[in-house]
Scaffold this motif. Sequence first.
Motif, PDB file in Angstrom:
ATOM      1  N   MET A  78      37.344  30.883  40.820  1.00 42.79           N
ATOM      2  CA  MET A  78      37.232  32.319  40.575  1.00 42.79           C
ATOM      3  C   MET A  78      37.830  33.060  41.764  1.00 42.79           C
ATOM      4  O   MET A  78      37.477  32.805  42.913  1.00 42.79           O
ATOM      5  N   VAL A  79      38.760  33.961  41.452  1.00 45.96           N
ATOM      6  CA  VAL A  79      39.483  34.686  42.501  1.00 45.96           C
ATOM      7  C   VAL A  79      39.223  36.181  42.332  1.00 45.96           C
ATOM      8  O   VAL A  79      39.951  36.871  41.602  1.00 45.96           O
ATOM      9  N   PRO A  80      38.190  36.714  42.983  1.00 42.81           N
ATOM     10  CA  PRO A  80      37.902  38.143  42.859  1.00 42.81           C
ATOM     11  C   PRO A  80      38.864  38.977  43.693  1.00 42.81           C
ATOM     12  O   PRO A  80      39.301  38.567  44.768  1.00 42.81           O
ATOM     13  N   ASN A  81      39.194  40.144  43.170  1.00 43.78           N
ATOM     14  CA  ASN A  81      40.005  41.116  43.901  1.00 43.78           C
ATOM     15  C   ASN A  81      39.088  42.286  44.223  1.00 43.78           C
ATOM     16  O   ASN A  81      38.731  43.067  43.337  1.00 43.78           O
ATOM     17  N   PHE A  82      38.698  42.412  45.484  1.00 41.19           N
ATOM     18  CA  PHE A  82      37.726  43.428  45.848  1.00 41.19           C
ATOM     19  C   PHE A  82      38.337  44.821  45.955  1.00 41.19           C
ATOM     20  O   PHE A  82      37.611  45.793  46.187  1.00 41.19           O
ATOM     21  N   ASP A  83      39.646  44.926  45.823  1.00 37.52           N
ATOM     22  CA  ASP A  83      40.283  46.247  45.836  1.00 37.52           C
ATOM     23  C   ASP A  83      40.101  46.964  44.508  1.00 37.52           C
ATOM     24  O   ASP A  83      39.672  48.109  44.458  1.00 37.52           O
ATOM     25  N   ASP A  84      40.434  46.272  43.406  1.00 37.16           N
ATOM     26  CA  ASP A  84      40.336  46.923  42.099  1.00 37.16           C
ATOM     27  C   ASP A  84      39.220  46.349  41.225  1.00 37.16           C
ATOM     28  O   ASP A  84      39.080  46.710  40.063  1.00 37.16           O
ATOM     29  N   MET A  85      38.407  45.440  41.785  1.00 42.15           N
ATOM     30  CA  MET A  85      37.263  44.842  41.103  1.00 42.15           C
ATOM     31  C   MET A  85      37.655  43.928  39.939  1.00 42.15           C
ATOM     32  O   MET A  85      36.836  43.631  39.085  1.00 42.15           O
ATOM     33  N   SER A  86      38.885  43.491  39.919  1.00 41.11           N
ATOM     34  CA  SER A  86      39.301  42.524  38.906  1.00 41.11           C
ATOM     35  C   SER A  86      38.987  41.111  39.401  1.00 41.11           C
ATOM     36  O   SER A  86      38.570  40.923  40.549  1.00 41.11           O
ATOM     37  N   CYS A  87      39.181  40.128  38.523  1.00 40.20           N
ATOM     38  CA  CYS A  87      38.906  38.745  38.907  1.00 40.20           C
ATOM     39  C   CYS A  87      39.677  37.814  37.984  1.00 40.20           C
ATOM     40  O   CYS A  87      39.904  38.131  36.811  1.00 40.20           O
ATOM     41  N   GLU A  88      40.088  36.672  38.515  1.00 32.23           N
ATOM     42  CA  GLU A  88      40.718  35.633  37.715  1.00 32.23           C
ATOM     43  C   GLU A  88      39.850  34.387  37.719  1.00 32.23           C
ATOM     44  O   GLU A  88      39.353  33.978  38.777  1.00 32.23           O
ATOM     45  N   MET A  89      39.667  33.794  36.545  1.00 32.80           N
ATOM     46  CA  MET A  89      39.001  32.505  36.424  1.00 32.80           C
ATOM     47  C   MET A  89      40.072  31.499  36.005  1.00 32.80           C
ATOM     48  O   MET A  89      40.612  31.578  34.892  1.00 32.80           O
ATOM     49  N   ILE A  90      40.372  30.555  36.885  1.00 33.35           N
ATOM     50  CA  ILE A  90      41.445  29.600  36.626  1.00 33.35           C
ATOM     51  C   ILE A  90      40.822  28.253  36.289  1.00 33.35           C
ATOM     52  O   ILE A  90      40.351  27.523  37.176  1.00 33.35           O
ATOM     53  N   PHE A  91      40.802  27.913  35.013  1.00 32.54           N
ATOM     54  CA  PHE A  91      40.188  26.661  34.571  1.00 32.54           C
ATOM     55  C   PHE A  91      41.123  25.488  34.855  1.00 32.54           C
ATOM     56  O   PHE A  91      42.326  25.550  34.617  1.00 32.54           O
ATOM     57  N   GLY A  92      40.526  24.418  35.402  1.00 35.14           N
ATOM     58  CA  GLY A  92      41.289  23.234  35.768  1.00 35.14           C
ATOM     59  C   GLY A  92      41.665  23.177  37.227  1.00 35.14           C
ATOM     60  O   GLY A  92      42.092  22.139  37.722  1.00 35.14           O
ATOM     61  N   LYS A  93      41.479  24.271  37.943  1.00 30.34           N
ATOM     62  CA  LYS A  93      41.845  24.319  39.362  1.00 30.34           C
ATOM     63  C   LYS A  93      40.602  24.133  40.226  1.00 30.34           C
ATOM     64  O   LYS A  93      39.610  24.856  40.084  1.00 30.34           O
ATOM     65  N   GLU A  94      40.661  23.164  41.127  1.00 32.49           N
ATOM     66  CA  GLU A  94      39.550  22.928  42.047  1.00 32.49           C
ATOM     67  C   GLU A  94      39.448  24.079  43.047  1.00 32.49           C
ATOM     68  O   GLU A  94      40.449  24.478  43.646  1.00 32.49           O
ATOM     69  N   PRO A  95      38.255  24.625  43.244  1.00 33.10           N
ATOM     70  CA  PRO A  95      38.108  25.719  44.213  1.00 33.10           C
ATOM     71  C   PRO A  95      38.213  25.188  45.638  1.00 33.10           C
ATOM     72  O   PRO A  95      37.932  24.011  45.899  1.00 33.10           O
ATOM     73  N   PRO A  96      38.600  26.031  46.584  1.00 32.39           N
ATOM     74  CA  PRO A  96      38.634  25.602  47.984  1.00 32.39           C
ATOM     75  C   PRO A  96      37.226  25.379  48.508  1.00 32.39           C
ATOM     76  O   PRO A  96      36.248  25.842  47.914  1.00 32.39           O
ATOM     77  N   ALA A  97      37.124  24.658  49.593  1.00 28.07           N
ATOM     78  CA  ALA A  97      35.817  24.477  50.236  1.00 28.07           C
ATOM     79  C   ALA A  97      35.238  25.842  50.585  1.00 28.07           C
ATOM     80  O   ALA A  97      35.979  26.774  50.935  1.00 28.07           O
ATOM     81  N   SER A  98      33.930  25.957  50.477  1.00 24.96           N
ATOM     82  CA  SER A  98      33.280  27.255  50.683  1.00 24.96           C
ATOM     83  C   SER A  98      33.670  27.902  52.000  1.00 24.96           C
ATOM     84  O   SER A  98      33.957  29.103  52.051  1.00 24.96           O
ATOM     85  N   ILE A  99      33.724  27.113  53.059  1.00 26.82           N
ATOM     86  CA  ILE A  99      34.012  27.679  54.374  1.00 26.82           C
ATOM     87  C   ILE A  99      35.443  28.177  54.484  1.00 26.82           C
ATOM     88  O   ILE A  99      35.768  29.036  55.305  1.00 26.82           O
ATOM     89  N   ASP A 100      36.338  27.644  53.632  1.00 25.91           N
ATOM     90  CA  ASP A 100      37.747  28.035  53.690  1.00 25.91           C
ATOM     91  C   ASP A 100      38.126  29.045  52.615  1.00 25.91           C
ATOM     92  O   ASP A 100      39.296  29.435  52.512  1.00 25.91           O
ATOM     93  N   ASP A 101      37.184  29.454  51.799  1.00 28.62           N
ATOM     94  CA  ASP A 101      37.509  30.342  50.687  1.00 28.62           C
ATOM     95  C   ASP A 101      37.938  31.720  51.204  1.00 28.62           C
ATOM     96  O   ASP A 101      37.229  32.339  51.998  1.00 28.62           O
ATOM     97  N   PRO A 102      39.103  32.207  50.766  1.00 29.04           N
ATOM     98  CA  PRO A 102      39.581  33.521  51.227  1.00 29.04           C
ATOM     99  C   PRO A 102      38.623  34.660  50.898  1.00 29.04           C
ATOM    100  O   PRO A 102      38.628  35.687  51.579  1.00 29.04           O
ATOM    101  N   ALA A 103      37.796  34.494  49.862  1.00 30.78           N
ATOM    102  CA  ALA A 103      36.869  35.561  49.483  1.00 30.78           C
ATOM    103  C   ALA A 103      35.887  35.884  50.609  1.00 30.78           C
ATOM    104  O   ALA A 103      35.430  37.022  50.735  1.00 30.78           O
ATOM    105  N   LEU A 104      35.558  34.895  51.442  1.00 30.02           N
ATOM    106  CA  LEU A 104      34.612  35.124  52.537  1.00 30.02           C
ATOM    107  C   LEU A 104      35.178  36.008  53.632  1.00 30.02           C
ATOM    108  O   LEU A 104      34.439  36.537  54.458  1.00 30.02           O
TER     109      LEU A 104
END
Length: 253
Positions: free
Chosen positions: A207-233
Amino acid sequence: MDLRVIQDTRVILPTMMNNNKMKLRRKSILCFGVLTRPAEGELIEETRKTNTVYTDNWFDKIAIDHLSQAVQATSGWRSKKSGYESLVEVTTMASRNFNHIKQKEVVIQALGMAFPKPILSLIKALLPQSKLAREYFAAFTTVFFAWLVGPCEVKESEFKGKREKNVVQIHKCRFLEQTNCAGMCINLCKFPCQDFIKDSLGMPVTMVPNFDDMSCEMIFGKEPPASIDDPALKQPCYKLCKTKEKHTTNCFI
């Protein structure tokens, strides 16, 4: 729109007097301001402040109440409100009283209560990782979960060199819009949903949230990054946030 004051303009006009003599008379034309296009940052702030009005049908109301009751049961907090407001209230209480680990656990347990395990296990067995499964999950999300995340549509993306319709584009996330908190989006939606969908259905999703316009992408089949490395943080809080701090790992302790 901005109102900007500009300098007034004065025009000298001739007027007639007795004996055919001319006299110069000043006539003032004042311009108080002009409307200008707001800067991009101002547009983003206006988008955040303008809430979407939802008209939930009977199915939406049942689904919202079901999930809200599940979160209340796992968190221990009760809400006297109804509809989506009850879900927002109980998740807000969880965010204020639990650390990021407990928040994620509460949501995962609530999702486990909301969706029967036998059905999830059956879906997992019938739909192993494949193009069909990824596209099925994307289409299913847009049809049956718009009550939770708002209007969304299926989009194409490249997956291992081929085009697939495995992405859900959420135009303006209802949960993020109602809570107005990047931290709640990450701890009470993004991280727990990613883990729950993969563990229960065998389908990795990012899940790739865009905090500027409040949109989000859910990409099925793609492994998410490790929590500590997630750009959302690394995204900043909204200007309306009282703390106005970066959402780093320290923010969630």
